[in-house]
Design a protein around this motif. Structure first.
Motif, PDB file in Angstrom:
ATOM      1  N   VAL A   3      25.579  23.354  26.948  1.00  0.00           N
ATOM      2  CA  VAL A   3      24.671  22.559  27.765  1.00  0.00           C
ATOM      3  C   VAL A   3      23.224  23.019  27.607  1.00  0.00           C
ATOM      4  CG1 VAL A   3      24.748  23.926  29.906  1.00  0.00           C
ATOM      5  CG2 VAL A   3      24.520  21.416  30.021  1.00  0.00           C
ATOM      6  N   SER A   4      23.018  24.254  27.179  1.00  0.00           N
ATOM      7  CA  SER A   4      21.638  24.752  27.014  1.00  0.00           C
ATOM      8  C   SER A   4      20.912  24.079  25.857  1.00  0.00           C
ATOM      9  CB  SER A   4      21.642  26.276  26.808  1.00  0.00           C
ATOM     10  OG  SER A   4      22.329  26.623  25.617  1.00  0.00           O
ATOM     11  N   GLY A   5      21.628  23.258  25.082  1.00  0.00           N
ATOM     12  CA  GLY A   5      20.993  22.525  23.994  1.00  0.00           C
ATOM     13  C   GLY A   5      20.471  21.162  24.410  1.00  0.00           C
ATOM     14  N   TYR A   6      20.669  20.776  25.683  1.00  0.00           N
ATOM     15  CA  TYR A   6      20.231  19.459  26.160  1.00  0.00           C
ATOM     16  C   TYR A   6      18.922  19.612  26.929  1.00  0.00           C
ATOM     17  CZ  TYR A   6      24.811  17.635  24.865  1.00  0.00           C
ATOM     18  OH  TYR A   6      25.927  17.259  24.157  1.00  0.00           O
ATOM     19  N   PHE A   7      17.809  19.311  26.269  1.00  0.00           N
ATOM     20  CA  PHE A   7      16.489  19.455  26.896  1.00  0.00           C
ATOM     21  C   PHE A   7      15.967  18.136  27.450  1.00  0.00           C
ATOM     22  CE2 PHE A   7      16.694  22.944  23.760  1.00  0.00           C
ATOM     23  CZ  PHE A   7      16.568  24.019  24.625  1.00  0.00           C
ATOM     24  N   SER A   8      16.655  17.041  27.159  1.00  0.00           N
ATOM     25  CA  SER A   8      16.361  15.741  27.763  1.00  0.00           C
ATOM     26  C   SER A   8      17.581  15.317  28.574  1.00  0.00           C
ATOM     27  CB  SER A   8      16.067  14.691  26.686  1.00  0.00           C
ATOM     28  OG  SER A   8      14.938  15.062  25.917  1.00  0.00           O
ATOM     29  N   PHE A   9      17.355  14.526  29.608  1.00  0.00           N
ATOM     30  CA  PHE A   9      18.464  14.104  30.453  1.00  0.00           C
ATOM     31  C   PHE A   9      19.475  13.290  29.649  1.00  0.00           C
ATOM     32  CE2 PHE A   9      15.582  14.929  34.083  1.00  0.00           C
ATOM     33  CZ  PHE A   9      16.456  15.681  34.867  1.00  0.00           C
ATOM     34  N   CYS A  10      20.749  13.610  29.854  1.00  0.00           N
ATOM     35  CA  CYS A  10      21.842  12.945  29.142  1.00  0.00           C
ATOM     36  C   CYS A  10      22.966  12.674  30.134  1.00  0.00           C
ATOM     37  CB  CYS A  10      22.339  13.812  27.990  1.00  0.00           C
ATOM     38  SG  CYS A  10      23.603  13.029  26.947  1.00  0.00           S
ATOM     39  N   ARG A  11      23.672  11.579  29.950  1.00  0.00           N
ATOM     40  CA  ARG A  11      24.779  11.242  30.836  1.00  0.00           C
ATOM     41  C   ARG A  11      25.811  12.355  30.842  1.00  0.00           C
ATOM     42  NH1 ARG A  11      25.234   5.600  32.041  1.00  0.00           N
ATOM     43  NH2 ARG A  11      27.107   6.167  33.201  1.00  0.00           N
ATOM     44  N   ALA A  16      38.306  18.804  32.585  1.00  0.00           N
ATOM     45  CA  ALA A  16      36.885  18.481  32.747  1.00  0.00           C
ATOM     46  C   ALA A  16      36.343  19.048  34.055  1.00  0.00           C
ATOM     47  CB  ALA A  16      36.690  16.972  32.698  1.00  0.00           C
ATOM     48  N   SER A  17      37.183  19.123  35.081  1.00  0.00           N
ATOM     49  CA  SER A  17      36.737  19.638  36.373  1.00  0.00           C
ATOM     50  C   SER A  17      36.298  21.093  36.280  1.00  0.00           C
ATOM     51  CB  SER A  17      37.844  19.493  37.410  1.00  0.00           C
ATOM     52  OG  SER A  17      39.010  20.200  37.010  1.00  0.00           O
ATOM     53  N   VAL A  18      36.891  21.866  35.372  1.00  0.00           N
ATOM     54  CA  VAL A  18      36.504  23.271  35.187  1.00  0.00           C
ATOM     55  C   VAL A  18      35.078  23.355  34.649  1.00  0.00           C
ATOM     56  CG1 VAL A  18      37.018  25.400  33.941  1.00  0.00           C
ATOM     57  CG2 VAL A  18      38.879  24.012  34.858  1.00  0.00           C
ATOM     58  N   VAL A  19      34.765  22.497  33.687  1.00  0.00           N
ATOM     59  CA  VAL A  19      33.417  22.479  33.126  1.00  0.00           C
ATOM     60  C   VAL A  19      32.416  22.021  34.188  1.00  0.00           C
ATOM     61  CG1 VAL A  19      31.942  21.545  31.311  1.00  0.00           C
ATOM     62  CG2 VAL A  19      34.346  22.029  30.828  1.00  0.00           C
ATOM     63  N   LYS A  20      32.789  21.017  34.961  1.00  0.00           N
ATOM     64  CA  LYS A  20      31.889  20.530  36.010  1.00  0.00           C
ATOM     65  C   LYS A  20      31.581  21.611  37.041  1.00  0.00           C
ATOM     66  CE  LYS A  20      33.343  15.661  35.868  1.00  0.00           C
ATOM     67  NZ  LYS A  20      33.961  14.564  36.651  1.00  0.00           N
ATOM     68  N   SER A  21      32.564  22.449  37.336  1.00  0.00           N
ATOM     69  CA  SER A  21      32.329  23.517  38.314  1.00  0.00           C
ATOM     70  C   SER A  21      31.296  24.508  37.796  1.00  0.00           C
ATOM     71  CB  SER A  21      33.642  24.230  38.650  1.00  0.00           C
ATOM     72  OG  SER A  21      34.134  24.971  37.541  1.00  0.00           O
ATOM     73  N   VAL A  22      31.289  24.738  36.477  1.00  0.00           N
ATOM     74  CA  VAL A  22      30.261  25.606  35.891  1.00  0.00           C
ATOM     75  C   VAL A  22      28.902  24.927  35.985  1.00  0.00           C
ATOM     76  CG1 VAL A  22      29.496  26.813  33.813  1.00  0.00           C
ATOM     77  CG2 VAL A  22      31.940  26.672  34.337  1.00  0.00           C
ATOM     78  N   TYR A  23      28.855  23.623  35.721  1.00  0.00           N
ATOM     79  CA  TYR A  23      27.592  22.894  35.854  1.00  0.00           C
ATOM     80  C   TYR A  23      27.036  23.011  37.271  1.00  0.00           C
ATOM     81  CZ  TYR A  23      28.577  20.454  31.411  1.00  0.00           C
ATOM     82  OH  TYR A  23      28.827  20.142  30.101  1.00  0.00           O
ATOM     83  N   LYS A  24      27.923  22.867  38.271  1.00  0.00           N
ATOM     84  CA  LYS A  24      27.496  22.978  39.659  1.00  0.00           C
ATOM     85  C   LYS A  24      26.903  24.348  39.944  1.00  0.00           C
ATOM     86  CE  LYS A  24      27.104  21.999  44.021  1.00  0.00           C
ATOM     87  NZ  LYS A  24      25.924  21.207  44.471  1.00  0.00           N
ATOM     88  N   LEU A  54      25.546  26.354  37.736  1.00  0.00           N
ATOM     89  CA  LEU A  54      24.267  26.437  37.016  1.00  0.00           C
ATOM     90  C   LEU A  54      23.163  25.687  37.757  1.00  0.00           C
ATOM     91  CD1 LEU A  54      25.526  25.890  33.345  1.00  0.00           C
ATOM     92  CD2 LEU A  54      24.760  28.045  34.360  1.00  0.00           C
ATOM     93  N   GLU A  55      23.528  24.563  38.391  1.00  0.00           N
ATOM     94  CA  GLU A  55      22.542  23.831  39.199  1.00  0.00           C
ATOM     95  C   GLU A  55      22.102  24.683  40.386  1.00  0.00           C
ATOM     96  OE1 GLU A  55      22.078  19.579  41.602  1.00  0.00           O
ATOM     97  OE2 GLU A  55      24.060  20.490  41.336  1.00  0.00           O
ATOM     98  N   ASP A  56      23.058  25.305  41.048  1.00  0.00           N
ATOM     99  CA  ASP A  56      22.726  26.138  42.215  1.00  0.00           C
ATOM    100  C   ASP A  56      21.816  27.297  41.831  1.00  0.00           C
ATOM    101  OD1 ASP A  56      24.307  24.488  43.739  1.00  0.00           O
ATOM    102  OD2 ASP A  56      26.056  25.816  43.722  1.00  0.00           O
ATOM    103  N   GLN A  57      21.956  27.790  40.599  1.00  0.00           N
ATOM    104  CA  GLN A  57      21.135  28.900  40.117  1.00  0.00           C
ATOM    105  C   GLN A  57      19.797  28.431  39.556  1.00  0.00           C
ATOM    106  OE1 GLN A  57      23.261  31.640  37.504  1.00  0.00           O
ATOM    107  NE2 GLN A  57      25.192  31.077  38.470  1.00  0.00           N
ATOM    108  N   GLY A  58      19.564  27.123  39.553  1.00  0.00           N
ATOM    109  CA  GLY A  58      18.307  26.592  39.048  1.00  0.00           C
ATOM    110  C   GLY A  58      18.227  26.542  37.531  1.00  0.00           C
ATOM    111  N   MET A  59      19.364  26.687  36.854  1.00  0.00           N
ATOM    112  CA  MET A  59      19.370  26.686  35.395  1.00  0.00           C
ATOM    113  C   MET A  59      19.643  25.296  34.807  1.00  0.00           C
ATOM    114  SD  MET A  59      21.591  30.209  34.957  1.00  0.00           S
ATOM    115  CE  MET A  59      21.474  30.280  33.169  1.00  0.00           C
ATOM    116  N   LEU A  60      20.117  24.390  35.653  1.00  0.00           N
ATOM    117  CA  LEU A  60      20.454  23.049  35.194  1.00  0.00           C
ATOM    118  C   LEU A  60      19.818  22.036  36.141  1.00  0.00           C
ATOM    119  CD1 LEU A  60      22.331  21.819  32.946  1.00  0.00           C
ATOM    120  CD2 LEU A  60      24.031  21.483  34.746  1.00  0.00           C
ATOM    121  N   GLU A  61      19.128  21.058  35.551  1.00  0.00           N
ATOM    122  CA  GLU A  61      18.539  19.987  36.343  1.00  0.00           C
ATOM    123  C   GLU A  61      19.499  18.803  36.359  1.00  0.00           C
ATOM    124  OE1 GLU A  61      14.284  19.103  35.930  1.00  0.00           O
ATOM    125  OE2 GLU A  61      14.252  20.639  34.385  1.00  0.00           O
TER     126      GLU A  61
END
Length: 401
Positions: free
Chosen positions: A327-335, A353-361, A363-370
């Motif tokens: 996910v660190s390779g996505y610098f523009s918003f993507c679906r 897929a839910s396991v990956v989504k939990s990591v995204y969540k 990362l969002e809480d840590q301010g690393m993912l918009e």
């Protein structure tokens, strides 16, 4: 006429249970979702067999028809249009007998290779699903798969293929004159019609047509030079075969079928689609079916650690590392669903897929993912927090640079 092996249908084998469950459990959400396109659905079992086994267990035709009936029993849509077809060269009469209670279904007596293009020639604009569980590898002409994705103007096309990858390696060795270090490893390969090719140029062309290229030849030659084992040859062939399919289908996944722990996969269930939702449905389906396969391998005994579809130990930290790296390779918003599907194309169905989504969540809480969500607020006026990418909820993500 294909060689008949009636013993094949006496008792349903464990690996057959898994592949049919993979089909049935995918068809349910597939049909529920694809009905909303309001286009006809064409389901084709290309090697249907008898419809059920002599021990009373259902074959793929009964599984598919029961799934279709179940979906139609729940849908509120009145204008649905699903047409199931079943092709078999030997058992059309058995199919008619075993499928009588399901009303009007299309039963075609003939060879898949001869009948499939005639069947699909007037299905432009339809949603097409092909279950391809062949009697021998010679039927898997890649040129047909290519034509399905390019020649016909379907609304959608999906393939679920049972690839006898080990049988292909066996014939590749035979055709190129490469000896087996232990021929007994092929003895428990369960086949309805065993393909046996001669060592000549014609057979090389046959295997090129099956593989969709000549890349397999270098794999066999590497094995002959003792650079790789027959196990590694099978894995490399499966990987490159899936890569070849990705030239015509955007999302391709495979699940190895091996009944004993540590055993070489005898078959690969391969799913090919151009639709991101189909890819993600199959990822979760493979993860669930893997649990059934693991229970067969373990004889119901508990294991000390969790494993993925390839008998590799599940390492939560390793999964997180892979998710962050991707996910660190996505610098523009993507679906969200596109990012997820691309992850599984890169690493395989290593988790739901839910396991990956939990990591995204996290990362969002840590301010690393918009994250951008539509709608941005709940009906109560609070900021939305969902991680879904569906009709009424849209999520886009990018790495916080």
């Amino acid at each position: 006429m294909a060689k008949k092996n009636d013993d094949f249908f006496k008792v349903k084998k464990p690996w057959s249970e898994v592949k049919d469950e993979l089909l049935g459990c995918y068809l349910k959400p597939y049909i529920q979702k694809i009905l909303h396109t309001q286009r006809p659905i064409i389901y084709v079992d290309c090697f249907a067999g008898k419809g059920k086994f002599e021990d009373g267990k259902p074959g793929s035709p009964l599984i598919a028809l029961n799934t279709i009936q179940g979906c139609l029993g729940y849908t509120k849509m009145n204008d649905w249009n699903i047409k199931p077809f079943f092709i078999d060269v030997n058992y059309a009469d058995d199919l008619r007998t075993n499928l009588t209670e399901y009303g009007e279904v299309g039963i075609i007596s003939g060879r898949y290779e001869d009948e499939i293009e005639k069947l699909l020639s007037d299905k432009s604009g339809c949603n097409v699903f092909l279950y391809i569980d062949p009697y021998g590898i010679k039927a898997l002409n890649y040129g047909l798969f290519q034509s399905f994705s390019t020649r016909y103007k379907f609304n959608s096309i999906e393939l679920l293929i049972n690839m006898n990858s080990f049988g292909f390696i066996r014939e590749g060795c035979r055709v190129l004159g490469v000896p087996f270090e232990d021929a007994s490893i092929f003895e428990d390969l369960i086949e309805y019609e065993s393909t046996k090719l001669e060592a000549n140029e014609k057979s090389v062309n046959v295997l090129n047509n099956i593989a969709g290229g000549d890349y397999w030849q270098e794999i066999i030659k590497a094995k002959n030079r003792n650079e790789i084992s027959v196990y590694e040859a099978e894995a490399q062939f499966a990987e490159q075969y899936c890569d070849r399919l990705r030239q015509n289908f955007k999302y391709v996944l495979n699940m190895p079928l091996k009944i004993k722990r540590g055993q070489l996969p005898k078959y690969r269930m391969i799913h090919a689609t151009n639709h991101v939702d189909g890819c993600l449905l199959m990822v979760d389906n493979i993860c669930c079916r893997w649990q059934l396969m693991k229970d067969i391998q373990d004889g119901g005994q508990m294991q000390l650690w969790e494993e993925n579809y390839n008998n590799d130990m599940v390492d939560e930290e390793d999964i997180r590392k892979k998710v962050v790296e991707h996910v660190s390779g996505y610098f523009s918003f993507c679906r969200l669903n596109i990012v997820l599907a691309d992850f599984f194309m890169k690493y395989g169905p290593i988790c739901k897929a839910s396991v990956v989504k939990s990591v995204y969540k996290d990362l969002e809480d840590q301010g690393m993912l918009e994250v951008q969500r539509t709608p941005a607020y709940t009906k109560g006026g609070k900021p939305s927090s969902f991680f879904a990418d569906e009709k009424k909820q849209r999520t886009e993500i990018r790495w916080h640079s």
